[in-house]
Write an enzyme that holds these catalytic residues in place. Structure first.
Site, mmCIF file in Angstrom:
data_model
loop_
_atom_site.group_PDB
_atom_site.id
_atom_site.type_symbol
_atom_site.label_atom_id
_atom_site.label_comp_id
_atom_site.label_asym_id
_atom_site.label_seq_id
_atom_site.Cartn_x
_atom_site.Cartn_y
_atom_site.Cartn_z
ATOM 1 N N GLY A 296 -24.443 3.555 -2.437
ATOM 2 C CA GLY A 296 -23.456 4.251 -3.274
ATOM 3 C C GLY A 296 -23.091 3.415 -4.484
ATOM 4 O O GLY A 296 -23.918 2.659 -5.012
ATOM 5 N N GLY B 213 -26.171 1.889 2.783
ATOM 6 C CA GLY B 213 -25.332 2.541 1.777
ATOM 7 C C GLY B 213 -25.751 2.146 0.375
ATOM 8 O O GLY B 213 -25.662 0.976 -0.006
ATOM 9 N N LYS C 255 0.868 -1.179 0.000
ATOM 10 C CA LYS C 255 0.000 0.000 0.000
ATOM 11 C C LYS C 255 0.906 1.230 0.000
ATOM 12 O O LYS C 255 2.061 1.154 0.434
ATOM 13 C CB LYS C 255 -0.867 -0.004 1.274
ATOM 14 C CG LYS C 255 -2.099 0.837 1.183
ATOM 15 C CD LYS C 255 -3.285 0.045 0.663
ATOM 16 C CE LYS C 255 -4.522 0.915 0.566
ATOM 17 N NZ LYS C 255 -5.699 0.186 0.108
ATOM 18 N N VAL D 160 -21.177 0.724 -4.962
ATOM 19 C CA VAL D 160 -21.347 -0.726 -4.834
ATOM 20 C C VAL D 160 -22.765 -1.059 -4.364
ATOM 21 O O VAL D 160 -23.428 -1.943 -4.915
ATOM 22 C CB VAL D 160 -20.319 -1.326 -3.841
ATOM 23 C CG1 VAL D 160 -20.504 -2.837 -3.742
ATOM 24 C CG2 VAL D 160 -18.901 -0.996 -4.271
HETATM 25 P P1 NAD Z 1 -19.529 5.172 -2.107
HETATM 26 O O1 NAD Z 1 -18.935 6.361 -1.442
HETATM 27 O O2 NAD Z 1 -19.965 5.271 -3.521
HETATM 28 O O3 NAD Z 1 -20.803 4.665 -1.277
HETATM 29 C C1 NAD Z 1 -20.910 4.727 0.092
HETATM 30 C C2 NAD Z 1 -22.327 5.205 0.388
HETATM 31 O O4 NAD Z 1 -22.545 5.141 1.792
HETATM 32 C C3 NAD Z 1 -22.591 6.659 -0.017
HETATM 33 O O5 NAD Z 1 -23.730 6.724 -0.826
HETATM 34 C C4 NAD Z 1 -22.770 7.374 1.307
HETATM 35 O O6 NAD Z 1 -23.710 8.443 1.230
HETATM 36 C C5 NAD Z 1 -23.293 6.262 2.178
HETATM 37 N N1 NAD Z 1 -23.100 6.473 3.618
HETATM 38 C C6 NAD Z 1 -22.058 7.054 4.250
HETATM 39 N N2 NAD Z 1 -22.278 7.070 5.570
HETATM 40 C C7 NAD Z 1 -23.460 6.455 5.783
HETATM 41 C C8 NAD Z 1 -24.212 6.150 6.930
HETATM 42 N N3 NAD Z 1 -23.789 6.462 8.139
HETATM 43 N N4 NAD Z 1 -25.407 5.522 6.773
HETATM 44 C C9 NAD Z 1 -25.836 5.195 5.546
HETATM 45 N N5 NAD Z 1 -25.172 5.461 4.417
HETATM 46 C C10 NAD Z 1 -23.995 6.086 4.542
HETATM 47 O O7 NAD Z 1 -18.466 3.999 -1.907
HETATM 48 P P2 NAD Z 1 -18.455 2.564 -2.608
HETATM 49 O O8 NAD Z 1 -17.422 2.567 -3.643
HETATM 50 O O9 NAD Z 1 -19.839 2.156 -2.942
HETATM 51 O O10 NAD Z 1 -17.898 1.674 -1.406
HETATM 52 C C11 NAD Z 1 -18.736 1.264 -0.349
HETATM 53 C C12 NAD Z 1 -17.935 0.445 0.649
HETATM 54 O O11 NAD Z 1 -17.388 -0.698 0.004
HETATM 55 C C13 NAD Z 1 -16.730 1.170 1.260
HETATM 56 O O12 NAD Z 1 -16.554 0.718 2.573
HETATM 57 C C14 NAD Z 1 -15.573 0.689 0.405
HETATM 58 O O13 NAD Z 1 -14.360 0.763 1.100
HETATM 59 C C15 NAD Z 1 -15.979 -0.728 0.124
HETATM 60 N N6 NAD Z 1 -15.379 -1.296 -1.095
HETATM 61 C C16 NAD Z 1 -15.662 -0.753 -2.299
HETATM 62 C C17 NAD Z 1 -15.109 -1.319 -3.451
HETATM 63 C C18 NAD Z 1 -15.412 -0.758 -4.823
HETATM 64 O O14 NAD Z 1 -15.198 -1.466 -5.805
HETATM 65 N N7 NAD Z 1 -15.926 0.455 -4.934
HETATM 66 C C19 NAD Z 1 -14.278 -2.443 -3.353
HETATM 67 C C20 NAD Z 1 -14.023 -2.986 -2.098
HETATM 68 C C21 NAD Z 1 -14.596 -2.397 -0.973
#
Ligand code: NAD
Length: 367
Positions: A181, A179, A79, A183
């Site tokens: 978002g 969430g 990392k 994913v």
């Molecule tokens: P993102 O920022 O697009 O989505 C996260 C969502 O969570 C947002 O819509 C945000 O408004 C919401 N959120 C934040 N705080 C909140 C709360 N207290 N209550 C409810 N909703 C809340 O991120 P993402 O890319 O969708 O990733 C989501 C999670 O998955 C993260 O923990 C990330 O580390 C993990 N992750 C993502 C990927 C990827 O491919 N994007 C891969 C591995 C792990």
């Protein structure tokens, strides 16, 4: 002090990168390269102190060793962090200076995007080194990993349903998704395609509205999500949401979602187990993103990516088997699966490593 820390956490190499003109202060941590080159993202964050940055990069790089090992990748864990404010301190020179440091490691570390970094920053890094993934599709990159992560999460979910209920029929069960978002929304879509009942929350009301209007979910408040009577709680937002305050409220039988670091502490992981809730370890379930970028190394191909995502089903199933075999909670079984693979493959490559046992991976938890 730093050597003591590195020895304890089992790191192979930690590189401090400095370029005054470009304003670069970065640290690259290579934890373990037994399985292959260390792959892990670059994070940019306004760390309050150098110690905080060092701790973060050591913890995250070690986590990547475990994640990549459980994912079945021929990659080790690494990392990098840049100390700086992503909103103010980005420049071409900064990222190119970083890229030159990555290049100087001759492929022992391969970088990718993480918090605070986007595909445009990676373009600058890419000018200086080929040891970078997560670049734009026009350069042979794999693009947004989120749909793959969601699909992989689905595979982990099916393994968990099978282990807990003896049925993989996703549509038969109900879900509390926290969430919506990148994913989360994709995951919701897949759940609804199976006809499942889905409760959803997000701090962003527009996303909740979309989940309700476009996918037919039921909206609940951000705090209410822990009280929902659903079979599966699916954290897809932040880490640490399974904690002392929330666990007594959860009515689910399974915890399975895409968020990183779902368990606030190891003790909570033990408590989850005691309560008879099956926890599908986060870093095994959400490996779709890293699997997807890893394919860029040999030339990206979507079909191979989808095939690879399906292995998450077997990886998560194997973790449950190890948990049963060794009578340990599933979060510990995931670590054990990683260590067993590294040791087994390490013995093939370096027979003298055999007697060392898992201790050579260090003693620092958290991914
Ligand atoms: P993102 O920022 O697009 O989505 C996260 C969502 O969570 C947002 O819509 C945000 O408004 C919401 N959120 C934040 N705080 C909140 C709360 N207290 N209550 C409810 N909703 C809340 O991120 P993402 O890319 O969708 O990733 C989501 C999670 O998955 C993260 O923990 C990330 O580390 C993990 N992750 C993502 C990927 C990827 O491919 N994007 C891969 C591995 C792990």
């Amino acid at each position: 002090m730093i050597f003591e820390t590195i020895a304890t956490s089992g790191h192979e190499e930690v590189v401090f990168c400095h370029n005054k003109e470009a304003g670069l202060k970065a640290i690259i941590a290579i934890h373990n390269t037994v399985l292959g080159p260390a792959l892990g993202g670059l994070r940019m964050w306004p760390y309050q102190s150098e110690a905080e940055a060092i701790n973060d990069v050591l913890r995250l790089s070690r986590g990547m060793t475990y994640k990549n090992a459980v994912a079945g990748l021929n990659l080790g864990g690494g990392k990098a962090v840049i100390i700086g404010d992503p909103a103010k301190d980005k420049s071409e020179a900064l990222f190119r200076a970083f890229g030159r440091f990555v290049n100087s490691l001759n492929g022992r570390y391969i970088t990718a995007e993480d918090v605070g970094i986007d595909v445009n920053d990676m373009e600058w890094v890419f000018r200086e080194t080929e040891f970078v993934t997560g670049v734009h599709q026009v350069h042979g990159g794999s693009g947004d990993p989120s749909p793959f992560t969601a699909y992989g999460t689905m595979q982990g979910l099916m393994a968990a349903l099978n282990a807990r209920f003896g049925s993989e029929n996703v549509g038969k069960y109900s879900y509390a998704v926290q969430g919506a978002g990148h994913v989360g929304m994709e995951f919701i879509k897949l759940l609804r395609e199976h006809g499942a009942k889905v409760f959803v929350t997000d701090i962003n009301p527009d996303l909740v509205r979309r989940a309700v209007d476009e996918h037919g979910c039921t909206a609940v408040g951000t705090d209410e999500i822990y009280d929902v009577d659903a079979d599966v709680y699916s954290p897809c937002a932040l880490g640490g949401t399974v904690n002392e305050a929330t666990l007594p409220r959860l009515k689910c039988k399974i915890i399975c979602g895409a968020a990183n670091n779902q368990l606030a502490t190891d003790a909570i992981g033990d408590e989850v187990e005691k309560r008879g809730i099956l926890y599908a370890p986060d870093y095994a379930v959400n490996a779709g993103g890293v699997m997807n970028v890893s394919l860029e190394i040999d030339g990206y191909n979507r079909e191979r990516a989808m095939r690879m995502m399906r292995t998450i089903y077997h990886n998560v199933g194997r973790i449950f088997q190890i948990a049963k075999r060794d009578r340990i909670p599933t979060y510990k079984a995931a670590d054990r699966m990683a260590e067993e693979r590294i040791i087994a493959i390490g013995k093939l490559k370096l027979p003298h490593m055999g007697h060392n046992g898992p201790r050579f991976l260090g003693r620092m938890r958290g991914h």
